[in-house]
Design a protein around this motif. Sequence first.
Motif, PDB file in Angstrom:
ATOM      1  N   ARG A  55     -42.077  28.294  18.366  1.00 50.83           N
ATOM      2  CA  ARG A  55     -40.879  27.597  18.872  1.00 50.83           C
ATOM      3  C   ARG A  55     -40.913  27.511  20.400  1.00 50.83           C
ATOM      4  O   ARG A  55     -40.623  26.461  20.981  1.00 50.83           O
ATOM      5  N   GLU A  56     -41.282  28.625  21.051  1.00 50.76           N
ATOM      6  CA  GLU A  56     -41.335  28.635  22.511  1.00 50.76           C
ATOM      7  C   GLU A  56     -42.404  27.667  23.027  1.00 50.76           C
ATOM      8  O   GLU A  56     -42.180  26.956  24.010  1.00 50.76           O
ATOM      9  N   GLU A  59     -41.263  24.059  22.631  1.00 43.20           N
ATOM     10  CA  GLU A  59     -40.267  23.747  23.664  1.00 43.20           C
ATOM     11  C   GLU A  59     -40.941  23.547  25.022  1.00 43.20           C
ATOM     12  O   GLU A  59     -40.643  22.587  25.737  1.00 43.20           O
ATOM     13  N   SER A  62     -42.777  20.200  25.057  1.00 41.56           N
ATOM     14  CA  SER A  62     -41.837  19.085  25.239  1.00 41.56           C
ATOM     15  C   SER A  62     -41.405  18.975  26.699  1.00 41.56           C
ATOM     16  O   SER A  62     -41.335  17.871  27.254  1.00 41.56           O
ATOM     17  N   GLN A  63     -41.132  20.111  27.303  1.00 46.56           N
ATOM     18  CA  GLN A  63     -40.723  20.122  28.708  1.00 46.56           C
ATOM     19  C   GLN A  63     -41.837  19.562  29.592  1.00 46.56           C
ATOM     20  O   GLN A  63     -41.592  18.733  30.473  1.00 46.56           O
TER      21      GLN A  63
END
Length: 108
Positions: A55-56, A59, A62-63
């Motif tokens: 998940r990290e 994320e 995506s960033q």
Amino acid sequence: MAGPIMEQIFSWDGFASGASVVAIDNKIEQAMDLVKNHLMYAVREEVEILKEQIRELVEKNSQLERENTLLKTLASPEQLEKFQSRLSPEEPVPETPQAPEAPGGSAV
């Protein structure tokens, strides 16, 4: 008379041996269940840790993609060309949108 007594001893001994084998089998089975439960708990715990790491990373990816897109839109065509010329030949060069030069002409 010695015959029936010996039969009782042997039959009792056989029973005792059979009972001890069953008891040992039960202990082995309990130990195996305990090991299995411990391993399952450890695996579940590791899976949860890995899911959180995934998940990290998703994320963060995506960033970084958003940041990359922003930087591409702010860069001048000359800056993009200079950057693309530095890429190794094996890497595909993605199509970049043509954007006006950033205020102040700053390099990205």
